[in-house]
Structure formats: C-alpha cells, structure tokens
Design an enzyme around this catalytic site. Structure first.
Site, PDB file in Angstrom:
ATOM      1  N   LYS A 114      79.618  57.469  58.117  1.00 39.39           N
ATOM      2  CA  LYS A 114      80.546  58.330  57.354  1.00 39.39           C
ATOM      3  C   LYS A 114      79.933  58.738  56.017  1.00 39.39           C
ATOM      4  O   LYS A 114      80.155  59.843  55.518  1.00 39.39           O
ATOM      5  CB  LYS A 114      81.883  57.625  57.126  1.00 39.39           C
ATOM      6  CG  LYS A 114      82.946  57.973  58.165  1.00 39.39           C
ATOM      7  CD  LYS A 114      82.817  57.229  59.458  1.00 39.39           C
ATOM      8  CE  LYS A 114      82.188  57.895  60.574  1.00 39.39           C
ATOM      9  NZ  LYS A 114      82.072  57.066  61.791  1.00 39.39           N
ATOM     10  N   GLY A 164      75.023  31.197  65.836  1.00 36.31           N
ATOM     11  CA  GLY A 164      76.027  30.274  66.373  1.00 36.31           C
ATOM     12  C   GLY A 164      76.026  30.282  67.896  1.00 36.31           C
ATOM     13  O   GLY A 164      75.868  31.334  68.517  1.00 36.31           O
ATOM     14  N   GLY A 210      78.977  61.440  73.182  1.00 31.72           N
ATOM     15  CA  GLY A 210      80.131  60.618  72.811  1.00 31.72           C
ATOM     16  C   GLY A 210      80.332  60.683  71.305  1.00 31.72           C
ATOM     17  O   GLY A 210      79.714  61.506  70.613  1.00 31.72           O
ATOM     18  N   LEU A 225      77.821  62.728  68.733  1.00 32.30           N
ATOM     19  CA  LEU A 225      78.320  63.934  68.055  1.00 32.30           C
ATOM     20  C   LEU A 225      78.295  63.775  66.539  1.00 32.30           C
ATOM     21  O   LEU A 225      77.954  64.705  65.803  1.00 32.30           O
ATOM     22  CB  LEU A 225      79.742  64.260  68.527  1.00 32.30           C
ATOM     23  CG  LEU A 225      79.865  64.705  69.990  1.00 32.30           C
ATOM     24  CD1 LEU A 225      81.326  64.931  70.364  1.00 32.30           C
ATOM     25  CD2 LEU A 225      79.053  65.973  70.260  1.00 32.30           C
ATOM     26  N   VAL A 237      74.041  56.412  74.157  1.00 33.47           N
ATOM     27  CA  VAL A 237      74.720  56.437  75.458  1.00 33.47           C
ATOM     28  C   VAL A 237      75.770  55.331  75.595  1.00 33.47           C
ATOM     29  O   VAL A 237      76.297  55.117  76.680  1.00 33.47           O
ATOM     30  CB  VAL A 237      73.699  56.320  76.614  1.00 33.47           C
ATOM     31  CG1 VAL A 237      72.792  57.546  76.666  1.00 33.47           C
ATOM     32  CG2 VAL A 237      72.855  55.058  76.484  1.00 33.47           C
ATOM     33  N   LEU A 295      86.080  49.678  68.716  1.00 35.25           N
ATOM     34  CA  LEU A 295      86.477  50.276  67.441  1.00 35.25           C
ATOM     35  C   LEU A 295      86.697  49.165  66.425  1.00 35.25           C
ATOM     36  O   LEU A 295      87.233  48.098  66.761  1.00 35.25           O
ATOM     37  CB  LEU A 295      87.779  51.068  67.604  1.00 35.25           C
ATOM     38  CG  LEU A 295      87.699  52.345  68.441  1.00 35.25           C
ATOM     39  CD1 LEU A 295      89.089  52.875  68.747  1.00 35.25           C
ATOM     40  CD2 LEU A 295      86.863  53.400  67.719  1.00 35.25           C
ATOM     41  N   ALA A 296      86.327  49.445  65.181  1.00 36.01           N
ATOM     42  CA  ALA A 296      86.452  48.427  64.142  1.00 36.01           C
ATOM     43  C   ALA A 296      87.913  48.012  63.943  1.00 36.01           C
ATOM     44  O   ALA A 296      88.206  46.821  63.768  1.00 36.01           O
ATOM     45  CB  ALA A 296      85.879  48.969  62.836  1.00 36.01           C
ATOM     46  N   HIS A 319     105.194  69.752  50.320  1.00 30.99           N
ATOM     47  CA  HIS A 319     104.589  71.070  50.454  1.00 30.99           C
ATOM     48  C   HIS A 319     103.720  71.345  49.241  1.00 30.99           C
ATOM     49  O   HIS A 319     104.134  71.059  48.117  1.00 30.99           O
ATOM     50  CB  HIS A 319     105.675  72.135  50.572  1.00 30.99           C
ATOM     51  CG  HIS A 319     105.103  73.520  50.594  1.00 30.99           C
ATOM     52  ND1 HIS A 319     104.503  74.041  51.708  1.00 30.99           N
ATOM     53  CD2 HIS A 319     105.026  74.472  49.617  1.00 30.99           C
ATOM     54  CE1 HIS A 319     104.074  75.258  51.436  1.00 30.99           C
ATOM     55  NE2 HIS A 319     104.380  75.551  50.181  1.00 30.99           N
TER      56      HIS A 319
HETATM   57  C1  LIG Z   1      76.958  54.614  64.368  1.00 30.09           C
HETATM   58  C2  LIG Z   1      78.289  53.961  64.627  1.00 30.09           C
HETATM   59  C3  LIG Z   1      79.434  54.493  64.072  1.00 30.09           C
HETATM   60  C4  LIG Z   1      80.661  53.895  64.283  1.00 30.09           C
HETATM   61  N1  LIG Z   1      81.769  54.449  63.722  1.00 30.09           N
HETATM   62  C5  LIG Z   1      82.963  53.879  63.896  1.00 30.09           C
HETATM   63  C6  LIG Z   1      84.110  54.412  63.279  1.00 30.09           C
HETATM   64  O1  LIG Z   1      84.049  55.419  62.574  1.00 30.09           O
HETATM   65  N2  LIG Z   1      85.296  53.776  63.463  1.00 30.09           N
HETATM   66  C7  LIG Z   1      85.393  52.654  64.235  1.00 30.09           C
HETATM   67  O2  LIG Z   1      86.501  52.115  64.367  1.00 30.09           O
HETATM   68  N3  LIG Z   1      84.328  52.128  64.842  1.00 30.09           N
HETATM   69  C8  LIG Z   1      83.112  52.704  64.690  1.00 30.09           C
HETATM   70  N4  LIG Z   1      82.015  52.138  65.258  1.00 30.09           N
HETATM   71  C9  LIG Z   1      82.196  50.927  66.088  1.00 30.09           C
HETATM   72  C10 LIG Z   1      82.366  49.672  65.222  1.00 30.09           C
HETATM   73  O3  LIG Z   1      81.251  49.546  64.367  1.00 30.09           O
HETATM   74  C11 LIG Z   1      82.518  48.456  66.100  1.00 30.09           C
HETATM   75  O4  LIG Z   1      83.579  48.666  67.021  1.00 30.09           O
HETATM   76  C12 LIG Z   1      82.845  47.223  65.269  1.00 30.09           C
HETATM   77  O5  LIG Z   1      81.842  46.963  64.322  1.00 30.09           O
HETATM   78  C13 LIG Z   1      83.025  46.007  66.174  1.00 30.09           C
HETATM   79  O6  LIG Z   1      83.324  44.898  65.392  1.00 30.09           O
HETATM   80  P1  LIG Z   1      82.990  43.421  65.894  1.00 30.09           P
HETATM   81  O7  LIG Z   1      83.416  42.524  64.778  1.00 30.09           O
HETATM   82  O8  LIG Z   1      83.554  43.199  67.235  1.00 30.09           O
HETATM   83  O9  LIG Z   1      81.411  43.364  66.081  1.00 30.09           O
HETATM   84  P2  LIG Z   1      80.193  43.742  65.141  1.00 30.09           P
HETATM   85  O10 LIG Z   1      80.595  44.652  64.054  1.00 30.09           O
HETATM   86  O11 LIG Z   1      79.103  44.165  66.043  1.00 30.09           O
HETATM   87  O12 LIG Z   1      79.819  42.366  64.442  1.00 30.09           O
HETATM   88  C14 LIG Z   1      79.335  41.283  65.154  1.00 30.09           C
HETATM   89  C15 LIG Z   1      78.589  40.366  64.190  1.00 30.09           C
HETATM   90  O13 LIG Z   1      78.285  39.164  64.864  1.00 30.09           O
HETATM   91  C16 LIG Z   1      76.989  38.742  64.514  1.00 30.09           C
HETATM   92  N5  LIG Z   1      76.523  37.868  65.586  1.00 30.09           N
HETATM   93  C17 LIG Z   1      76.359  38.182  66.898  1.00 30.09           C
HETATM   94  N6  LIG Z   1      76.015  37.097  67.596  1.00 30.09           N
HETATM   95  C18 LIG Z   1      75.947  36.081  66.706  1.00 30.09           C
HETATM   96  C19 LIG Z   1      75.653  34.710  66.830  1.00 30.09           C
HETATM   97  N7  LIG Z   1      75.387  34.151  68.013  1.00 30.09           N
HETATM   98  N8  LIG Z   1      75.650  33.942  65.699  1.00 30.09           N
HETATM   99  C20 LIG Z   1      75.924  34.487  64.475  1.00 30.09           C
HETATM  100  N9  LIG Z   1      76.228  35.779  64.317  1.00 30.09           N
HETATM  101  C21 LIG Z   1      76.258  36.557  65.416  1.00 30.09           C
HETATM  102  C22 LIG Z   1      76.208  40.038  64.390  1.00 30.09           C
HETATM  103  O14 LIG Z   1      75.056  39.852  63.585  1.00 30.09           O
HETATM  104  C23 LIG Z   1      77.252  40.936  63.734  1.00 30.09           C
HETATM  105  O15 LIG Z   1      77.170  40.864  62.328  1.00 30.09           O
HETATM  106  C24 LIG Z   1      80.756  52.708  65.052  1.00 30.09           C
HETATM  107  C25 LIG Z   1      79.596  52.139  65.604  1.00 30.09           C
HETATM  108  C26 LIG Z   1      78.373  52.752  65.386  1.00 30.09           C
HETATM  109  C27 LIG Z   1      77.142  52.121  65.971  1.00 30.09           C
END
Ligand SMILES: Cc1cc2nc3c(=O)[nH]c(=O)nc-3n(C[C@H](O)[C@H](O)[C@H](O)COP(=O)(O)OP(=O)(O)OC[C@H]3O[C@@H](n4cnc5c(N)ncnc54)[C@H](O)[C@@H]3O)c2cc1C
Length: 478
Positions: free
Chosen positions: A58, A122, A190, A194, A277, A326-327, A451
């Site tokens: 962003k 972990g 996707g 985009l 992809v 999604l985050a 408005h």
């Molecule tokens: C370019 C891009 C743009 C995006 N834009 C958006 C958006 O605009 N809005 C949105 O909602 N989502 C967006 N997303 C998706 C979003 O980033 C993810 O859905 C979100 O970060 C998932 O959160 P999570 O906590 O499940 O995993 P992650 O954010 O992937 O975090 C997982 C964490 O776990 C750690 N980890 C993994 N395994 C281990 C282990 N064994 N021990 C210790 N640490 C570990 C990793 O290092 C990482 O820090 C985007 C993704 C990308 C790639």
C-alpha cells in the site's frame, strides 16, 4: 526447568501478534515465538502483512498514485506540474521506514501488554510442549496450556518460472525494485498481481499480466469485474486471459516467457517478471511427527469453525488454515481463539469478511455476488449508483465505477455490497457494519448521510434497490 505459559503463539504475523496481545489482555501468561529477521538481522514482528505484504504494497501504491496524479491528474485542476520525476530508491526507502515503525510498534505493544517474545523457530512437540531454536541453533523447550499456530503463508513457486529474486521475482522481490523496469511481466491477475502491476505501470513500466483463467476476477461480482477489466486495461495493463505460462529463460538480465493461449504458443520478453500465482501455508518443521495435529488434503492445518485443531488446547489461525488469506481474517481469528481460551463464547462471522483490491479504482465487496445468489435460487433486488453522479466524486475528479447493493427480494435484507471506485474499501466497510446488524436496504436508505461524501453513493444505491434513488433515474418506480 522449562518455562511454562498459559498461551504460546508460534508466529507474530497479524494473526499471531493480535492473538498474543489479546490473550495477555485477558490475563493469560503469554509468549510469542518469531523467527523473521529484517535486513539488519534483527527479529521483526508483524509477519507478511507488515514486512512484505499489506503495508509495503500500500505504501508503494500510494507513492506511485501520487506520481501518476502529479504527471497526469493535476492539469484538470488548473495546476501545472512540469518535470515531475520519480526517485525509486527514495520511494522504496519510505516504504521501509514505514515497515520499521510498524514492526517496532508491535514490539512496543508486546512490552506494554506483557507478552514474552521468544526469538527463534518454534516447533510443536507432543504434549503441548514447544521447542524454540534460536538463530545460533540453541534449543530450549517451553510448556503451554494452550498453543496457537500462526505460521502464515509464503508465495507459491511454479516450475516454468523459477524465482531468482533478480529477473524473476515473487511479491517480496517486486517491493524492492530499485528502478522502473521498461517491460514488466506479471504471472497471475489476482489481488497481488494487479496491485503490484499497478504500482510499476503508474511509474511508467509497460505491464503485461498473464492469467491462466479465462475469467477475470472470478470471485468478484460480474459487473464489478467487467468494469475493473475495462478500467485497468485503459490504464495500460495488458491483461491476457487464458494465457498459461509453460516456460521461461533468463538471459542477459531479461526473461523470455513462453505461454499458450487460444491462438497457440506465444513468446514475450520482459526485463522483470513477477510470479504472483497465490500463496501456500507454511508448515515446514512446524509440527513434530507425534504432535497429533492433522493437515487437510491441501496442506493447511485442519481446524474446526473455532480454529481448534485435532489436539485439544492447540489452535491454528490465519493463512495456515482454510479460508481467505487476509490479514483481517487472521487477526479476528486470533481474537476469537484468545477469547475462547479465556473461557468466553467468542465466534466469528465468516460470511462477512470484506475483500479489497487496492488498485485505482479500488475494488471491494462484502457478502455474496448477484451471480452466487441467483445460483442459490435467491430472488434479489439490486440497486446501483454510479460515482459519475456523485458531487463529491466529481469534486475529486474521480468518477469511475459504482456502488451496487443487493438485497433479498422478499425480506429486503442486504446480502451483498460491491463497490468499484474511490474509497471502495471504506464504503464496503459501512455495508459490512450494516449487514452484521441485519440491515435492510430500506434501513440504509432511511439513514442520514453527510453531504457531500462518497458514502452518499452507498445511500443512493440502497435507495435504488427499491426504486427510490433521488440522484439518478430509477429503473423501477416505487
Ligand atoms: C504483497 C501482499 C499484499 C497483501 N495485501 C493485503 C491486504 O491489503 N490486505 C489483507 O488483508 N491481506 C493482504 N495480504 C495478505 C496478508 O499479508 C496475510 O493474509 C496475513 O499476513 C496473514 O497473517 P498470518 O498471521 O496468518 O501470517 P503471516 O503474516 O504470514 O505471519 C506468519 C509469521 O509466522 C512466522 N513463522 C512461521 N513459522 C514459524 C515458526 N516455525 N517459528 C517462528 N515463527 C514462524 C513468520 O516468520 C511470520 O512472521 C497481502 C499479502 C501480500 C504478499
């Protein structure tokens, strides 16, 4: 003696760090394990979202949009901006500063809430024990009453286009270009393809998007997808549908991509190629063979509706489990799980998770599409309002797109809100709030909207559902 916690979270992305903070707020002794290191070799919290995902993309989208506006969008306001240029390293540097501030902010929140950060990798062992391996290879074991697996996802690689993070990059590499590629290829139309394609197109790259599917944005409402295709193509993105990449060859800092489409075999040369992809769950070395946690047939950690795994007291959330990557989905699952561990009856409404694509115009929706509802045999009424009829959009010179509200024809309950246009994400969130409370189109129509706002387009689209829009001719009389 090993340390013992009420909750141990593996992964500090938006799923894991939010779960850890919430658990600590609820009085649970909580630790969070993270291994991701930034360029300085320091552990950085925030996961994909803060480091290489939502926020950095962003930041670049906003910078590149400002450049595009300064070049092409100011003249209409009577402002002449001559000799506008872009300093790509400065733009990427700004993005990196934002990341640093935000990831540091999460570390501050851990401290403020009393979350113990354990740096390292972990791994869940049997009996809710977790092994932590630090960057020097030293291991220790912590014990937990409850474990939350939040290890997230990583980009999918495809054999025809192996990523070298130089000429062929994934989404992470595409956030780090130090100059604008003349010819940029993107595999995948996707959300990520985009958005990243838009960033570099706005800065002057000639962008070609190769998408294997014949349909553009299949998850979006068809009217929105059609409008998006038209607008993005007009902006210069050459989106080739039904284009399946079969191979690639990197030579002299360029890549030749082979693909097949309805006309047969094709070849195209790019200076950079982004592979976007999709993403796959991260479970590498996460679970000991006797941990008891099951994966599903697609490699995600298997969980129920409340994110409980097959082992009592072990949960999994975010990208590593089923559902949208999604985050905000990850974070809400984190909150739900922390609350359930604390004994509350929390649950999450998976039907109302908004989706957003931060192109310009923005594309966002919540609930179901008209096609889904018709496919389910639900009779609907639809109201649409174009931004071309919005005074606020005209003032901003941003009149592309529309708001579409879909309501049940029998009950008038709003079942979907779909927006393409300025501030689509914010408008859809208003629809989501209404839908969470079971709003009808009539309810939305009866509310007072400020408005002039873009939100008035949502108001008018809701009014249009029952033929009562004021600022456009209604298809149907009341
Ligand atoms: C370019 C891009 C743009 C995006 N834009 C958006 C958006 O605009 N809005 C949105 O909602 N989502 C967006 N997303 C998706 C979003 O980033 C993810 O859905 C979100 O970060 C998932 O959160 P999570 O906590 O499940 O995993 P992650 O954010 O992937 O975090 C997982 C964490 O776990 C750690 N980890 C993994 N395994 C281990 C282990 N064994 N021990 C210790 N640490 C570990 C990793 O290092 C990482 O820090 C985007 C993704 C990308 C790639």
């Amino acid at each position: 003696m090993s340390q013992k916690f009420d909750v141990v979270v593996i992964g500090a992305g938006p799923g894991g760090y939010v779960a850890a903070i919430k658990a600590a707020q609820l009085g649970l002794k909580t630790a969070c394990i993270e291994k991701y290191q930034d360029k300085d070799g320091k552990i950085a919290l925030g996961g994909t979202c803060l480091n290489v995902g939502c926020i950095p993309s962003k930041a670049l989208l906003d910078s590149s949009w400002k450049f595009h506006e300064a070049q092409d969008g100011f003249a209409v306001h009577g402002i002449s901006a001559k000799g506008v240029s872009i300093d790509v390293p400065a733009m990427v540097g700004r993005k990196n500063t934002i990341i640093k501030n935000l990831t540091g902010g999460v570390a501050g929140l851990f401290k403020a809430n009393g979350v113990t950060l354990l740096e390292g990798h972990g791994k869940l062992l049997a009996g809710k024990k977790v092994e932590v391996t630090d960057k020097d290879g030293n291991t220790s074991v912590v014990e937990a009453e409850n474990v939350i697996l939040a290890s997230g996802s990583r980009p999918i690689d495809i054999p025809p286009a192996p990523v070298d993070q130089d000429v062929i990059v994934d989404s992470t590499g595409a956030l780090e270009f130090q100059s604008v590629p003349k010819k940029l290829g993107v595999i995948g139309a996707g959300v990520i393809g985009l958005e990243l394609g838009s960033v570099w197109a706005r800065l002057g790259a000639e962008v070609t998007v190769l998408e294997a599917l014949d349909k553009f944005l299949p998850a979006a409402d068809e009217a929105v997808a059609k409008e998006a295709f038209k607008t993005l193509t007009k902006q210069g993105l050459d989106i080739k549908l039904g284009a399946r990449v079969t191979g690639s060859e990197v030579k002299k800092k360029q890549v030749t991509v082979n693909y097949t489409d309805s006309a047969g075999e094709q070849k195209i040369v790019f200076d950079k190629l982004i592979v976007a992809v999709g993403r796959r769950p991260v479970t590498t070395d996460l679970l000991a063979s006797d941990s008891g946690v099951d994966l599903d047939e697609r490699g995600y950690i298997f969980v129920d509706d409340h994110c409980a795994t097959s082992v009592p007291g072990v949960y999994a959330i975010g990208d590593v489990v089923r559902g949208m990557m999604l985050a905000h989905k990850a974070s809400e699952e984190g909150v739900m799980v922390a609350e359930r561990i604390a004994g509350h009856k929390a649950q999450m409404n998976y039907d109302l998770i908004p989706s957003v694509i931060y192109t310009h115009p923005e594309i966002a929706w919540v609930g179901k599409t008209e096609q889904q509802l018709k496919g389910e045999g639900v009779a609907v009424n639809v109201g649409t309002f174009p931004f071309a009829a919005s005074g606020r959009a005209m003032a901003a010179n941003d009149t592309g797109g529309f708001v579409k509200v879909i309501a049940d024809a029998n009950t008038d309950r709003v079942l979907g809100v779909h927006v393409i246009g300025p501030s689509a994400a914010e408008l859809v969130q208003q629809g989501a709030i209404g839908m969470e409370f079971g709003t009808s189109a009539e309810d939305l129509g009866m509310m007072v909207f400020s408005h002039p706002t873009l939100s008035e387009a949502l108001h008018e689209a809701a009014l249009a559902v029952n033929g009562g829009a004021i600022h456009i001719a209604n298809r149907k009389k009341r």
